[in-house]
Enzyme design. Structure first.
Site, PDB file in Angstrom:
ATOM      1  N   SER A 210       0.846  -1.196   0.000  1.00  0.00           N
ATOM      2  CA  SER A 210       0.000   0.000   0.000  1.00  0.00           C
ATOM      3  C   SER A 210       0.886   1.252   0.000  1.00  0.00           C
ATOM      4  CB  SER A 210      -0.955  -0.039   1.198  1.00  0.00           C
ATOM      5  OG  SER A 210      -1.919   0.986   1.124  1.00  0.00           O
ATOM      6  N   ASP A 313     -10.234  -2.585  -5.767  1.00  0.00           N
ATOM      7  CA  ASP A 313      -9.445  -1.491  -5.187  1.00  0.00           C
ATOM      8  C   ASP A 313      -9.545  -0.301  -6.120  1.00  0.00           C
ATOM      9  OD1 ASP A 313      -7.580   0.213  -4.083  1.00  0.00           O
ATOM     10  OD2 ASP A 313      -5.867  -1.136  -4.336  1.00  0.00           O
ATOM     11  N   HIS A 343      -8.275  -4.043  -1.441  1.00  0.00           N
ATOM     12  CA  HIS A 343      -7.004  -3.435  -1.049  1.00  0.00           C
ATOM     13  C   HIS A 343      -6.486  -4.106   0.230  1.00  0.00           C
ATOM     14  CE1 HIS A 343      -4.138  -0.095  -1.300  1.00  0.00           C
ATOM     15  NE2 HIS A 343      -4.176  -0.062   0.019  1.00  0.00           N
TER      16      HIS A 343
END
Length: 381
Positions: A210, A313, A343
């Site tokens: 991320s 996502d 995600h």
């Protein structure tokens, strides 16, 4: 589609995170009260380090910079040890007793002779700049999985979090740890015996999750610029897992999935407001958009880059676009696109045991072994 459990958990996750972010924006923390910065949040569960090779992995925490909160957790697989050095299996009760009786015991100590050298994977956790840590329960489990599968030393970076430490603190921490790793490979400059004995810095991989993928990509660019100044460290590849990339021009996934699971667009924008200095806030900021004009060295000089994206996502298309641009300039840059995923699907605690999470870790290791195996053995992919 994600399960009902994931959908319900996502609702509560977003509600709690959004309230926390809005609270920080309305009442910013007093930065002068904590000059060191913070690397973890008290409400987030962490896993204690364990230097006794439980389940085949020993872990140790090191403070890299005495002046800041910057630290690392080292994950050393038992495969690094010679057969004569490998400890007999201990029960959890025995390990607990050892820790109690030997308060200063550091667990495994290398013999210094014929130690097996392993590649290094420098890992940056996710959390939207404001949360997560290198010793969280989820990150600890993920790094142990990667260390075992890849037969590599994982060094998880506990970089400083926003809003106490804004950009470029987390990026600077990433580069600082890379420089620190270089010193550990030398008996005269290294002070961390596990790394002095077992780390091969010429086979270093960056792995970002991320927002950690943004840090990894920044560090990769800086290694290109610094070149031989980083010797003996050589970054041979990087892995970007559902990167936290943004841009002004909305993508199809952004339009379609703006209110998606866990980290929706509104929450991500709040996180970026807390991370970037007020006068620098922009979706075209170099920290957010890897394809922004005049950002770093030419893409053709970047290391081989594996990008992992999730179907549900909203930032998916930005990761896809970056991967495509790398391939256009002949950088090996495969894309792994996982269906029915969200995600952080391979790194959130509640999802770590799902088939997609396990498959993702295995796929990552199959690919990366092309670049970290001695003799550059090719693996089919």
């Amino acid at each position: 589609m994600p399960s009902i459990t994931v959908k319900l958990y996502s609702v509560f996750f977003k509600m709690r995170l959004k309230n926390r972010l809005q609270g920080w924006i309305q009442t910013p923390p007093d930065e002068s009260s904590n000059q060191e910065g913070v690397r973890t949040r008290p409400e987030e569960p962490v896993s204690a380090s364990n230097p006794y090779f439980t389940d085949g992995i020993a872990t140790k925490d090191i403070r890299v910079d005495p002046s800041t909160a910057l630290s690392v957790r080292i994950f050393l697989p038992e495969s690094a040890l010679l057969p004569s050095e490998r400890p007999r299996p201990k029960s959890k009760a025995e390990e607990s007793s050892l820790k109690t009786e030997n308060n200063g015991d550091q667990g495994y100590t290398p013999s210094g002779q014929n130690c097996r050298k392993l590649p290094i994977m420098l890992q940056f956790h996710g959390g939207g700049w404001v949360s997560g840590s290198n010793d969280s329960v989820a990150n600890d489990s993920f790094c142990q999985r990667i260390a075992k599968l890849c037969d590599a030393i994982v060094v998880a970076v506990g970089y400083r979090l926003a809003p106490e430490s804004k950009y470029p603190a987390a990026f600077e921490d990433g580069l600082k740890v890379l420089n620190w790793l270089g010193k550990q490979s030398n008996n005269s400059t290294g002070d961390e015996p596990w790394l002095v004995a077992h780390a091969d810095p010429s086979r270093c991989v960056l792995l970002g999750v991320s927002c950690g993928a943004n840090i990894a990509d920044y560090v990769a660019r800086r290694t290109v610029e610094l070149g031989k100044e980083l010797d003996p460290v050589k970054v041979v590849a990087q892995i970007l897992m559902y990167p936290f990339f943004l841009a002004n021009e909305p993508t199809q996934s952004e339009i379609r999935l703006a209110n998606t699971y866990f980290y929706d667009k509104a929450i991500c924008l709040l996180a970026w407001q807390l991370f970037l200095p007020k006068d620098e806030f922009s979706l075209e900021h170099p920290a957010a958009n890897p394809l922004a004009p005049n950002r770093g060295p030419p893409l053709k000089l970047m290391p081989p880059t594996l990008t992992v994206v999730a179907e549900h996502d909203w930032m998916r298309d930005q990761g896809v676009a970056y991967s495509e641009e790398l391939r256009k300039v002949n950088v090996p840059a495969p894309l792994l696109d996982y269906k029915d995923t969200v995600h952080e699907f391979a790194t959130l605690e509640m999802l770590l045991k799902t088939p997609q999470a396990e498959a993702c870790a295995e796929d990552i290791c199959i690919w990366v072994k092309k670049y970290i195996s001695l003799g550059c053995h090719e693996f089919s992919y």
